[in-house]
Design a protein around this motif. Structure first.
Motif, mmCIF file in Angstrom:
data_model
loop_
_atom_site.group_PDB
_atom_site.id
_atom_site.type_symbol
_atom_site.label_atom_id
_atom_site.label_comp_id
_atom_site.label_asym_id
_atom_site.label_seq_id
_atom_site.Cartn_x
_atom_site.Cartn_y
_atom_site.Cartn_z
ATOM 1 N N ILE A 28 -17.797 -11.152 -17.654
ATOM 2 C CA ILE A 28 -18.386 -10.465 -18.725
ATOM 3 C C ILE A 28 -17.087 -10.023 -19.499
ATOM 4 C CG2 ILE A 28 -19.677 -8.687 -19.420
ATOM 5 C CD1 ILE A 28 -21.100 -8.545 -16.948
ATOM 6 N N GLU A 29 -17.092 -10.538 -20.938
ATOM 7 C CA GLU A 29 -16.159 -9.983 -21.593
ATOM 8 C C GLU A 29 -16.344 -8.549 -22.522
ATOM 9 O OE1 GLU A 29 -13.696 -11.886 -25.689
ATOM 10 O OE2 GLU A 29 -15.485 -12.608 -24.920
ATOM 11 N N LEU A 30 -15.269 -7.839 -22.427
ATOM 12 C CA LEU A 30 -15.244 -6.633 -23.264
ATOM 13 C C LEU A 30 -14.712 -6.864 -24.506
ATOM 14 C CD1 LEU A 30 -16.136 -3.754 -23.244
ATOM 15 C CD2 LEU A 30 -13.893 -3.153 -22.304
ATOM 16 N N LYS A 31 -15.434 -6.965 -25.668
ATOM 17 C CA LYS A 31 -14.859 -7.320 -26.924
ATOM 18 C C LYS A 31 -14.090 -5.989 -27.539
ATOM 19 C CE LYS A 31 -18.607 -10.808 -27.488
ATOM 20 N NZ LYS A 31 -17.664 -11.960 -27.305
ATOM 21 N N GLY A 32 -13.521 -6.565 -28.493
ATOM 22 C CA GLY A 32 -12.627 -5.498 -29.327
ATOM 23 C C GLY A 32 -11.265 -5.638 -29.318
ATOM 24 N N GLU A 33 -10.608 -4.843 -30.252
ATOM 25 C CA GLU A 33 -9.130 -4.719 -30.218
ATOM 26 C C GLU A 33 -8.537 -3.739 -29.215
ATOM 27 O OE1 GLU A 33 -7.381 -7.442 -31.444
ATOM 28 O OE2 GLU A 33 -9.272 -8.430 -32.108
ATOM 29 N N SER A 34 -7.302 -3.624 -29.004
ATOM 30 C CA SER A 34 -6.699 -2.594 -28.475
ATOM 31 C C SER A 34 -6.930 -1.274 -29.010
ATOM 32 C CB SER A 34 -5.066 -2.640 -28.133
ATOM 33 O OG SER A 34 -4.425 -1.505 -27.562
ATOM 34 N N HIS A 58 -15.030 -6.421 -7.306
ATOM 35 C CA HIS A 58 -15.108 -6.429 -8.865
ATOM 36 C C HIS A 58 -13.731 -6.540 -9.385
ATOM 37 C CE1 HIS A 58 -19.136 -4.873 -9.031
ATOM 38 N NE2 HIS A 58 -19.072 -3.721 -7.954
ATOM 39 N N GLY A 59 -13.403 -6.947 -10.620
ATOM 40 C CA GLY A 59 -12.252 -6.809 -10.696
ATOM 41 C C GLY A 59 -12.097 -6.717 -12.442
ATOM 42 N N THR A 60 -10.843 -6.658 -12.987
ATOM 43 C CA THR A 60 -10.677 -6.786 -14.478
ATOM 44 C C THR A 60 -9.469 -7.965 -14.597
ATOM 45 O OG1 THR A 60 -8.915 -5.195 -14.626
ATOM 46 C CG2 THR A 60 -11.200 -4.254 -14.487
ATOM 47 N N SER A 61 -9.470 -8.473 -15.811
ATOM 48 C CA SER A 61 -8.353 -9.563 -15.998
ATOM 49 C C SER A 61 -8.338 -9.653 -17.508
ATOM 50 C CB SER A 61 -8.793 -10.729 -15.333
ATOM 51 O OG SER A 61 -7.748 -11.549 -15.500
ATOM 52 N N ASN A 62 -7.141 -10.037 -17.931
ATOM 53 C CA ASN A 62 -6.774 -10.396 -19.272
ATOM 54 C C ASN A 62 -6.888 -11.907 -19.409
ATOM 55 O OD1 ASN A 62 -4.179 -8.218 -19.143
ATOM 56 N ND2 ASN A 62 -6.188 -7.808 -20.350
ATOM 57 N N PHE A 63 -7.367 -12.665 -18.488
ATOM 58 C CA PHE A 63 -7.539 -13.932 -18.416
ATOM 59 C C PHE A 63 -8.765 -14.584 -18.152
ATOM 60 C CE2 PHE A 63 -3.343 -12.856 -16.315
ATOM 61 C CZ PHE A 63 -2.460 -13.460 -17.448
ATOM 62 N N THR A 64 -9.289 -15.694 -18.800
ATOM 63 C CA THR A 64 -10.468 -16.299 -18.706
ATOM 64 C C THR A 64 -10.468 -17.015 -17.243
ATOM 65 O OG1 THR A 64 -9.770 -18.410 -19.608
ATOM 66 C CG2 THR A 64 -10.460 -16.861 -21.128
ATOM 67 N N PHE A 75 -6.182 -8.851 -12.264
ATOM 68 C CA PHE A 75 -6.299 -10.065 -11.575
ATOM 69 C C PHE A 75 -5.290 -10.913 -12.492
ATOM 70 C CE2 PHE A 75 -9.943 -9.413 -8.858
ATOM 71 C CZ PHE A 75 -9.820 -10.484 -7.898
ATOM 72 N N GLY A 76 -4.500 -11.710 -11.801
ATOM 73 C CA GLY A 76 -3.567 -12.787 -12.361
ATOM 74 C C GLY A 76 -2.193 -12.046 -12.772
ATOM 75 N N ARG A 77 -2.099 -10.909 -12.587
ATOM 76 C CA ARG A 77 -0.591 -10.188 -12.926
ATOM 77 C C ARG A 77 0.166 -9.987 -11.959
ATOM 78 N NH1 ARG A 77 0.054 -10.681 -18.615
ATOM 79 N NH2 ARG A 77 -1.653 -9.773 -19.743
ATOM 80 N N MET A 127 -16.480 -9.519 -12.942
ATOM 81 C CA MET A 127 -15.237 -9.446 -13.340
ATOM 82 C C MET A 127 -15.079 -9.167 -14.917
ATOM 83 S SD MET A 127 -11.719 -10.364 -12.649
ATOM 84 C CE MET A 127 -11.827 -11.376 -11.388
ATOM 85 N N LEU A 128 -14.510 -8.089 -15.237
ATOM 86 C CA LEU A 128 -14.443 -7.583 -16.696
ATOM 87 C C LEU A 128 -13.226 -8.340 -17.327
ATOM 88 C CD1 LEU A 128 -15.996 -6.247 -18.885
ATOM 89 C CD2 LEU A 128 -14.721 -4.103 -18.155
ATOM 90 N N ILE A 129 -13.470 -9.248 -18.341
ATOM 91 C CA ILE A 129 -12.155 -9.850 -18.996
ATOM 92 C C ILE A 129 -12.134 -9.225 -20.388
ATOM 93 C CG2 ILE A 129 -12.197 -11.659 -17.383
ATOM 94 C CD1 ILE A 129 -13.692 -13.345 -19.482
ATOM 95 N N GLY A 130 -11.057 -9.561 -21.071
ATOM 96 C CA GLY A 130 -10.821 -9.393 -22.370
ATOM 97 C C GLY A 130 -9.497 -9.027 -22.674
ATOM 98 N N LYS A 131 -9.168 -8.613 -23.857
ATOM 99 C CA LYS A 131 -7.739 -8.373 -24.543
ATOM 100 C C LYS A 131 -7.265 -7.292 -23.724
ATOM 101 C CE LYS A 131 -8.734 -10.804 -29.053
ATOM 102 N NZ LYS A 131 -8.831 -10.429 -30.524
#
Length: 241
Positions: free
Chosen positions: A232-238, A201-207, A169-171, A105-109
């Motif tokens: 796992i968090e993908l760091k950085g800005e937009s 697998h998934g992606t999400s803006n939420f923890t 995920f979560g949207r 689950m790849l999370i981040g901004k």
């Protein structure tokens, strides 16, 4: 009478021993079959790290071109740590900082490239499978909102085992009206996929803490989500301009 009871007791012990052996043999066979089935879902990525980076980048460029974006994917100090971890994951390398049997689950901004990287992974994975004539199921990339629409018209069982990457995920709406009844199709699907041990697998803006809240999937499904995914968090800005 006493001799009869002793005879019956001896016979019971003999039958129990034979039955135990037969049951254990059957269970061991089932265990081997289950492990082989799970092993067949995934394959060992057959290329080195440098070749993998080239293939992942080109796969991402295919996705960008599909979006009509005239830019190229760049591996930099923000996304390279995850790109490397993804390689370890695909090659079953113990340097992966998680549990290899779980999904990611790849999370981040927003805008950090989570969707692009995971979609590129799916593109690369499908290409390697098809071009190498490997007998492994293809992995499907789908947005959570689109998946909800699919589940309105199709049986959850059709999505309960196939390899999936669920984006955002979560949207999606947590409940929808279906033939006069409120249903929670994604929660039902996640629970089925957990029971089936499906590769997800998934992606999400939420923890994880937010995803397991009552406003999202709730404690029970959240507990299963924890068992299904490496967060796992993908760091950085937009990166969007």
């Amino acid at each position: 009478m006493e001799n009869f009871l002793k005879t019956q007791s001896s016979r019971t012990v003999a039958i129990s021993t034979d039955a135990m052996s037969a049951c254990m043999e059957a269970l061991n066979s089932k265990l081997a079959d289950e492990r082989q089935q799970k092993k067949n879902v995934r394959f060992f990525f057959p290329f080195g790290y440098e070749d993998y980076k080239v293939m992942l980048s080109r796969s991402a460029d295919v996705i960008l071109a599909r979006r009509h974006e005239k830019i190229s994917f760049v591996i930099d100090r923000f996304n390279e740590p995850f790109v490397r971890q993804l390689y370890y994951y695909l090659t079953f390398d113990n340097r992966f900082e998680g549990i290899l049997q779980k999904g990611i689950m790849l999370i981040g901004k927003y805008g950090t490239g989570k969707t692009l990287i995971m979609q590129a992974m799916a593109e690369m994975y499908r290409t390697v499978v098809s071009q190498s004539n490997l007998y492994h199921p293809m992995i499907t990339f789908i947005k959570s909102t689109a998946l909800i629409e699919e589940l309105k018209n199709d049986s959850i069982s059709n999505y309960s085992k196939r390899p999936l990457i669920i984006d955002e995920f979560g949207r999606e709406p947590k409940q929808i009206m279906h033939y006069g009844n409120w249903i929670s199709p994604l929660i039902e699907l996640l629970n089925e996929r957990y029971d089936n041990g499906a590769w997800t697998h998934g992606t999400s803006n939420f923890t994880y803490q937010t995803l397991k809240s009552d406003d999202m999937y709730g404690e029970m499904t959240g507990d299963r989500i924890k068992a299904m995914f490496n967060f796992i968090e993908l760091k950085g800005e937009s990166r969007r301009k």
